[in-house]
Design an enzyme around this catalytic site. Structure first.
Site, PDB file in Angstrom:
ATOM      1  N   HIS A 217      29.878   6.558 103.260  1.00 18.58           N
ATOM      2  CA  HIS A 217      28.997   6.565 104.343  1.00 18.58           C
ATOM      3  C   HIS A 217      29.256   7.389 105.531  1.00 18.58           C
ATOM      4  O   HIS A 217      28.522   8.187 106.109  1.00 18.58           O
ATOM      5  CB  HIS A 217      28.825   5.088 104.505  1.00 18.58           C
ATOM      6  CG  HIS A 217      27.861   5.062 105.868  1.00 18.58           C
ATOM      7  ND1 HIS A 217      26.425   5.234 105.776  1.00 18.58           N
ATOM      8  CD2 HIS A 217      27.786   4.919 107.334  1.00 18.58           C
ATOM      9  CE1 HIS A 217      25.718   5.212 106.912  1.00 18.58           C
ATOM     10  NE2 HIS A 217      26.533   5.325 107.894  1.00 18.58           N
ATOM     11  N   TYR A 221      27.951  11.032 108.222  1.00 20.21           N
ATOM     12  CA  TYR A 221      28.010  11.349 109.464  1.00 20.21           C
ATOM     13  C   TYR A 221      28.711  12.688 109.777  1.00 20.21           C
ATOM     14  O   TYR A 221      28.627  13.407 110.493  1.00 20.21           O
ATOM     15  CB  TYR A 221      28.636  10.120 110.108  1.00 20.21           C
ATOM     16  CG  TYR A 221      27.412   9.196 110.434  1.00 20.21           C
ATOM     17  CD1 TYR A 221      26.582   9.545 111.604  1.00 20.21           C
ATOM     18  CD2 TYR A 221      27.161   7.988 109.617  1.00 20.21           C
ATOM     19  CE1 TYR A 221      25.456   8.772 111.746  1.00 20.21           C
ATOM     20  CE2 TYR A 221      26.206   7.295 109.761  1.00 20.21           C
ATOM     21  CZ  TYR A 221      25.341   7.718 111.041  1.00 20.21           C
ATOM     22  OH  TYR A 221      24.204   6.914 111.043  1.00 20.21           O
ATOM     23  N   HIS A 368      14.589   9.923 100.901  1.00 21.34           N
ATOM     24  CA  HIS A 368      15.187   9.437 101.957  1.00 21.34           C
ATOM     25  C   HIS A 368      16.251  10.470 102.512  1.00 21.34           C
ATOM     26  O   HIS A 368      16.234  11.119 103.391  1.00 21.34           O
ATOM     27  CB  HIS A 368      15.989   8.102 101.939  1.00 21.34           C
ATOM     28  CG  HIS A 368      17.077   7.890 103.044  1.00 21.34           C
ATOM     29  ND1 HIS A 368      16.453   7.654 104.408  1.00 21.34           N
ATOM     30  CD2 HIS A 368      18.291   7.697 102.989  1.00 21.34           C
ATOM     31  CE1 HIS A 368      17.699   7.603 105.121  1.00 21.34           C
ATOM     32  NE2 HIS A 368      18.714   7.535 104.568  1.00 21.34           N
ATOM     33  N   PHE A 369      17.070  10.908 101.451  1.00 25.92           N
ATOM     34  CA  PHE A 369      18.364  11.754 101.711  1.00 25.92           C
ATOM     35  C   PHE A 369      17.875  13.216 101.893  1.00 25.92           C
ATOM     36  O   PHE A 369      18.488  14.020 102.490  1.00 25.92           O
ATOM     37  CB  PHE A 369      19.666  11.708 101.328  1.00 25.92           C
ATOM     38  CG  PHE A 369      19.472  11.601  99.606  1.00 25.92           C
ATOM     39  CD1 PHE A 369      19.163  12.667  98.856  1.00 25.92           C
ATOM     40  CD2 PHE A 369      19.911  10.357  99.029  1.00 25.92           C
ATOM     41  CE1 PHE A 369      19.217  12.884  97.667  1.00 25.92           C
ATOM     42  CE2 PHE A 369      19.811  10.483  97.746  1.00 25.92           C
ATOM     43  CZ  PHE A 369      19.648  11.732  96.978  1.00 25.92           C
ATOM     44  N   HIS A 370      16.758  13.453 101.360  1.00 23.87           N
ATOM     45  CA  HIS A 370      16.144  14.855 101.474  1.00 23.87           C
ATOM     46  C   HIS A 370      15.319  14.926 103.100  1.00 23.87           C
ATOM     47  O   HIS A 370      15.125  16.244 103.451  1.00 23.87           O
ATOM     48  CB  HIS A 370      14.954  15.383 100.338  1.00 23.87           C
ATOM     49  CG  HIS A 370      15.655  15.517  99.067  1.00 23.87           C
ATOM     50  ND1 HIS A 370      15.906  14.729  97.988  1.00 23.87           N
ATOM     51  CD2 HIS A 370      16.507  16.881  98.910  1.00 23.87           C
ATOM     52  CE1 HIS A 370      16.554  15.387  97.127  1.00 23.87           C
ATOM     53  NE2 HIS A 370      17.146  16.649  97.544  1.00 23.87           N
ATOM     54  N   ARG A 433      15.546   6.739  90.137  1.00 24.54           N
ATOM     55  CA  ARG A 433      16.162   8.053  90.453  1.00 24.54           C
ATOM     56  C   ARG A 433      17.196   8.158  89.489  1.00 24.54           C
ATOM     57  O   ARG A 433      17.372   7.394  88.524  1.00 24.54           O
ATOM     58  CB  ARG A 433      16.775   7.986  92.060  1.00 24.54           C
ATOM     59  CG  ARG A 433      18.133   7.011  91.886  1.00 24.54           C
ATOM     60  CD  ARG A 433      18.679   7.242  93.283  1.00 24.54           C
ATOM     61  NE  ARG A 433      19.684   8.082  93.396  1.00 24.54           N
ATOM     62  CZ  ARG A 433      20.775   7.933  94.309  1.00 24.54           C
ATOM     63  NH1 ARG A 433      21.196   7.151  94.881  1.00 24.54           N
ATOM     64  NH2 ARG A 433      21.561   9.060  94.388  1.00 24.54           N
ATOM     65  N   ARG A 434      17.720   9.235  89.512  1.00 31.68           N
ATOM     66  CA  ARG A 434      18.847   9.757  88.563  1.00 31.68           C
ATOM     67  C   ARG A 434      18.376   9.657  86.902  1.00 31.68           C
ATOM     68  O   ARG A 434      19.205   8.931  86.247  1.00 31.68           O
ATOM     69  CB  ARG A 434      20.202   8.934  88.721  1.00 31.68           C
ATOM     70  CG  ARG A 434      20.763   9.438  90.154  1.00 31.68           C
ATOM     71  CD  ARG A 434      21.923   8.683  90.243  1.00 31.68           C
ATOM     72  NE  ARG A 434      23.046   9.463  90.987  1.00 31.68           N
ATOM     73  CZ  ARG A 434      24.142   9.001  91.724  1.00 31.68           C
ATOM     74  NH1 ARG A 434      24.448   7.993  91.334  1.00 31.68           N
ATOM     75  NH2 ARG A 434      24.580   9.673  92.484  1.00 31.68           N
TER      76      ARG A 434
HETATM   77  C1  HEM Z   1      15.252  23.439  96.614  1.00 31.15           C
HETATM   78  C2  HEM Z   1      15.282  22.492  97.439  1.00 31.15           C
HETATM   79  C3  HEM Z   1      15.662  20.916  96.730  1.00 31.15           C
HETATM   80  C4  HEM Z   1      14.918  20.695  95.556  1.00 31.15           C
HETATM   81  C5  HEM Z   1      13.975  21.130  94.872  1.00 31.15           C
HETATM   82  C6  HEM Z   1      15.573  19.381  95.259  1.00 31.15           C
HETATM   83  C7  HEM Z   1      15.353  18.306  94.357  1.00 31.15           C
HETATM   84  C8  HEM Z   1      15.823  17.247  94.001  1.00 31.15           C
HETATM   85  C9  HEM Z   1      15.552  16.174  93.199  1.00 31.15           C
HETATM   86  C10 HEM Z   1      14.343  16.183  92.265  1.00 31.15           C
HETATM   87  C11 HEM Z   1      16.365  15.156  93.103  1.00 31.15           C
HETATM   88  C12 HEM Z   1      16.513  13.963  92.343  1.00 31.15           C
HETATM   89  C13 HEM Z   1      16.802  13.991  90.827  1.00 31.15           C
HETATM   90  C14 HEM Z   1      17.056  12.550  90.338  1.00 31.15           C
HETATM   91  O1  HEM Z   1      17.430  11.424  90.834  1.00 31.15           O
HETATM   92  O2  HEM Z   1      16.812  12.550  89.327  1.00 31.15           O
HETATM   93  C15 HEM Z   1      17.607  15.779  94.041  1.00 31.15           C
HETATM   94  C16 HEM Z   1      18.713  14.843  94.156  1.00 31.15           C
HETATM   95  C17 HEM Z   1      19.550  15.246  95.255  1.00 31.15           C
HETATM   96  N1  HEM Z   1      19.672  16.268  96.264  1.00 31.15           N
HETATM   97 FE1  HEM Z   1      18.303  17.684  96.192  1.00 31.15          FE
HETATM   98  N2  HEM Z   1      16.739  19.041  96.379  1.00 31.15           N
HETATM   99  C18 HEM Z   1      16.675  20.375  97.092  1.00 31.15           C
HETATM  100  C19 HEM Z   1      17.607  20.410  98.116  1.00 31.15           C
HETATM  101  C20 HEM Z   1      18.580  19.579  98.444  1.00 31.15           C
HETATM  102  C21 HEM Z   1      19.422  19.735  99.648  1.00 31.15           C
HETATM  103  C22 HEM Z   1      19.326  21.033 100.718  1.00 31.15           C
HETATM  104  C23 HEM Z   1      20.369  18.772  99.748  1.00 31.15           C
HETATM  105  C24 HEM Z   1      21.547  18.525 100.604  1.00 31.15           C
HETATM  106  C25 HEM Z   1      22.068  19.176 101.536  1.00 31.15           C
HETATM  107  C26 HEM Z   1      20.024  18.121  98.479  1.00 31.15           C
HETATM  108  C27 HEM Z   1      20.943  16.817  98.066  1.00 31.15           C
HETATM  109  C28 HEM Z   1      20.637  16.090  97.019  1.00 31.15           C
HETATM  110  C29 HEM Z   1      21.556  14.984  96.653  1.00 31.15           C
HETATM  111  C30 HEM Z   1      22.719  14.247  97.423  1.00 31.15           C
HETATM  112  C31 HEM Z   1      20.918  14.486  95.363  1.00 31.15           C
HETATM  113  C32 HEM Z   1      21.241  13.205  94.550  1.00 31.15           C
HETATM  114  C33 HEM Z   1      22.068  13.598  93.412  1.00 31.15           C
HETATM  115  C34 HEM Z   1      22.469  12.333  92.768  1.00 31.15           C
HETATM  116  O3  HEM Z   1      21.630  11.621  92.486  1.00 31.15           O
HETATM  117  O4  HEM Z   1      23.572  12.383  92.234  1.00 31.15           O
HETATM  118  N3  HEM Z   1      18.983  18.559  97.946  1.00 31.15           N
HETATM  119  N4  HEM Z   1      17.274  16.863  94.600  1.00 31.15           N
HETATM  120 CU   LIG Z   2      25.423   4.816 104.302  1.00 29.50          CU
END
Ligand code: HEM
Ligand SMILES: [Cu+2]
Length: 550
Positions: A217, A221, A368-370, A433-434
């Site tokens: 968490h 921050y 949410h985190f996006h 997710r995931r």
């Molecule tokens: C081109 C831009 C981006 C696209 C198309 C994208 C797309 C996605 C998608 C579709 C997932 C979900 C996959 C799943 O749960 O099966 C994901 C997960 C995630 N994304 Fe992005 N994302 C983008 C940019 C970013 C950025 C800029 C960050 C953070 C600085 C970020 C952080 C994360 C994180 C932490 C996860 C979770 C990974 C996990 O579940 O282990 N993403 N993203």
């Molecule tokens: Cu938290």
């Protein structure tokens, strides 16, 4: 202009950050298409490998390296050039973090560590993956101690004075980071590494998850506070005014040291093995973070209004039109802030004991985190990139780049709006997710999710593609301003570090007495964690052996 030697360290950090960004966003767009069933990955590339690389490279590596670039530049600017020791340790910090990053990335890419960026046990990666992660943390500590050393030298030379706001906020962030890392260092060194190398047979899963989220968490921050530093110290300068209130800014920051750590259980609300009392206590502490967040929102809008009125804006909202919308450095950050409004509201939903039940582990969380780290934080960093690189390289930020900058932030906003809205809605409908298998072999219950206007496959695909396009435009701007754009010659062409003045005359001195804040933070951490963690150790269920699920 800060010393050349300091600029070089910062530029290297930015270079690494954007290399990670390039690979990370490529993985992001692959994920969108795999989830849509419109792309099948080749046999040697697994969805979880891609997702691990995406999470690690964007959320951990891009952010961390960019943050240190910003800190190094800002600390050299506001406290004066680094001494030889500070410089040496900053370089060592960079290389150790980079070595850890390369180790972890290679292990992900060769399929030895598809454990996602949260690396939950009992999934087990190659032992060297955890060594890589440990090196990343140790590297950031070395860089942190270098900056703390620089700050202490300044304090010794300026006895009795408050430090400049930028330095104060940097040190606050670093203190929080170091306390937070203790959890992840403990679990990686004493649980994961012995287990992954086979020195112990089993791992205490609940303990490892709790120690992870003790860190996980405040990690968010650690991304957010540097963006806030920009909001508090850079934005007023772009608007031509002073920091709204120096004491309010400092108080908000120290509150983050207190309330961002003893709250990790809000990520574990569905887990057995932690009694409701401790979950409830940590949820209450989580909500305390709303206080400094709203203080920040208040002071931002006060800054906007003061600036707009100074420029002749009248009426209730006339000042709004007077903001410098044509300046991409400002507009990028403004949009970033706007995304944080639904982002923060969503956070309150996630942390609420009952509502968490609805959204837990669904695509809602991804949405949410996006719109928290993926846009408010990332787009603030993009807005900083536009002037930080030219400032460090002495190159111009040409008209053409300014226009491309606008195209970049607007496409990022549209892409994120489409993708994250779709994810929020799909999550509420129940989509997990995931997972690569979102269609569940065309099960009718799953197919229904995709019938909505915003929740259909097309919205996600378009959103993801626009985002990737935006990322490539940003890469172009980065490369141009780093290596190609013409050198600035005339004074108007020189890009400045836009650091605002802050009136410290009424700021109480005790705000910079770190022992008070570290002390209260320690008490809160002990209250929130000591008993439940000791229960997990004393009444541990049989541990788990490792599983390789991919
Ligand atoms: C081109 C831009 C981006 C696209 C198309 C994208 C797309 C996605 C998608 C579709 C997932 C979900 C996959 C799943 O749960 O099966 C994901 C997960 C995630 N994304 Fe992005 N994302 C983008 C940019 C970013 C950025 C800029 C960050 C953070 C600085 C970020 C952080 C994360 C994180 C932490 C996860 C979770 C990974 C996990 O579940 O282990 N993403 N993203
Ligand atoms: Cu938290």
């Amino acid at each position: 202009m800060i010393a050349y030697a300091d600029r070089k360290i910062a530029l290297w950090h930015i270079g690494v950050a954007y290399t990670a960004f390039l690979i990370g966003t490529l993985m992001g767009v692959l994920q969108v298409f795999v989830r849509n069933d419109s792309l099948a990955l080749p046999a040697w590339l697994d969805y979880y490998q891609v997702l691990t690389a995406h999470g690690v490279l964007l959320a951990l590596i891009y952010t961390t390296f960019f943050i240190f670039a910003f800190f190094i530049t800002g600390m050299s600017k506001s406290l004066g050039s680094f001494g030889p020791k500070v410089r040496l340790y900053s370089w060592i910090g960079l290389w150790v973090t980079l070595l850890g990053t390369v180790m972890a990335t290679v292990l992900i890419l060769i399929g030895e560590a598809s454990v996602l960026y949260t690396f939950y046990a009992p999934m087990q990666a190659n032992g060297f993956y955890y060594v890589g992660l440990a090196l990343v943390i140790v590297g950031t500590w070395i860089s942190s101690f270098a900056l703390v050393g620089h700050y202490l030298v300044w304090r010794r030379r300026n006895k009795g004075q408050l430090s400049p706001l930028f330095a104060f906020m940097t040190i606050t962030t670093i203190i929080m980071w170091i306390i937070a890392c203790l959890g992840v260092v403990a679990t990686v060194l004493f649980q994961y590494i012995p287990w992954a190398f086979g020195w112990t047979d089993t791992i205490n899963v609940e303990l490892s998850r709790s120690l992870f989220w003790y860190f996980g968490h405040p990690l968010v921050y650690f991304w957010l506070l540097p963006a806030y530093i920009a909001w508090y110290t850079i934005v007023p300068k772009l608007l031509g005014v002073k920091v709204f209130s120096d004491s309010l800014a400092r108080l908000a920051f120290v509150l983050f040291i207190l309330f961002s750590i003893p709250v990790g259980f809000h990520h574990q609300l569905t887990e057995p093995g932690i009694s409701n009392f401790w979950k409830f206590l940590q949820v209450v502490l989580t909500f305390m973070v709303i206080v400094p967040s709203l203080m920040t929102a208040f002071s931002m809008f006060a800054t906007f209004e003061i600036s707009g009125r100074k420029k002749g804006g009248t009426g209730l909202f006339g000042w709004f039109k007077k903001l410098p919308w044509k300046d991409v450095r400002f507009t990028s950050i403004f949009i970033a802030m706007a995304f944080f409004i639904p982002g923060g509201a969503g956070g309150i939903i996630n942390a609420s004991f009952q509502l968490n039940e609805v959204v837990h582990n669904t695509l809602w969380i991804v949405g949410h985190f996006h719109i928290t780290v993926g846009t408010p934080v990332a787009m603030t960093f993009m807005g900083l990139t536009f002037w930080l690189i030219p400032y460090l390289t002495g190159r111009r930020f040409t008209k053409r780049m300014q226009i491309l900058g606008f195209v970049q932030i607007i496409t990022w906003s549209i892409g994120m709006l489409l993708m994250s809205t779709a994810q929020h809605v799909l999550g509420l409908l129940g989509a997990p997710r995931r997972t690569a298998y979102s269609g569940y072999n065309n099960h009718p219950a799953a197919l229904e999710w995709f019938e909505g206007i915003v929740s259909n496959h097309v919205t996600m695909a378009i959103g993801g593609s626009i985002l990737f396009l935006s990322a490539m435009i940003l890469m172009y701007i980065v490369i141009m301003t780093m290596f190609v754009s013409p050198k600035a010659e005339t004074p108007e062409q020189i890009v400045e570090f836009p650091l605002a003045d802050s009136d410290m005359s009424n700021t109480p001195k005790w705000l910079e007495n770190w022992w008070i804040w570290i002390g209260i933070a320690a008490v809160l951490i002990v209250v929130a964690y000591a008993i439940p963690l000791s229960h997990m150790i004393q009444h541990a269920p049989p541990g788990s052996k490792g599983f390789i699920t991919w």
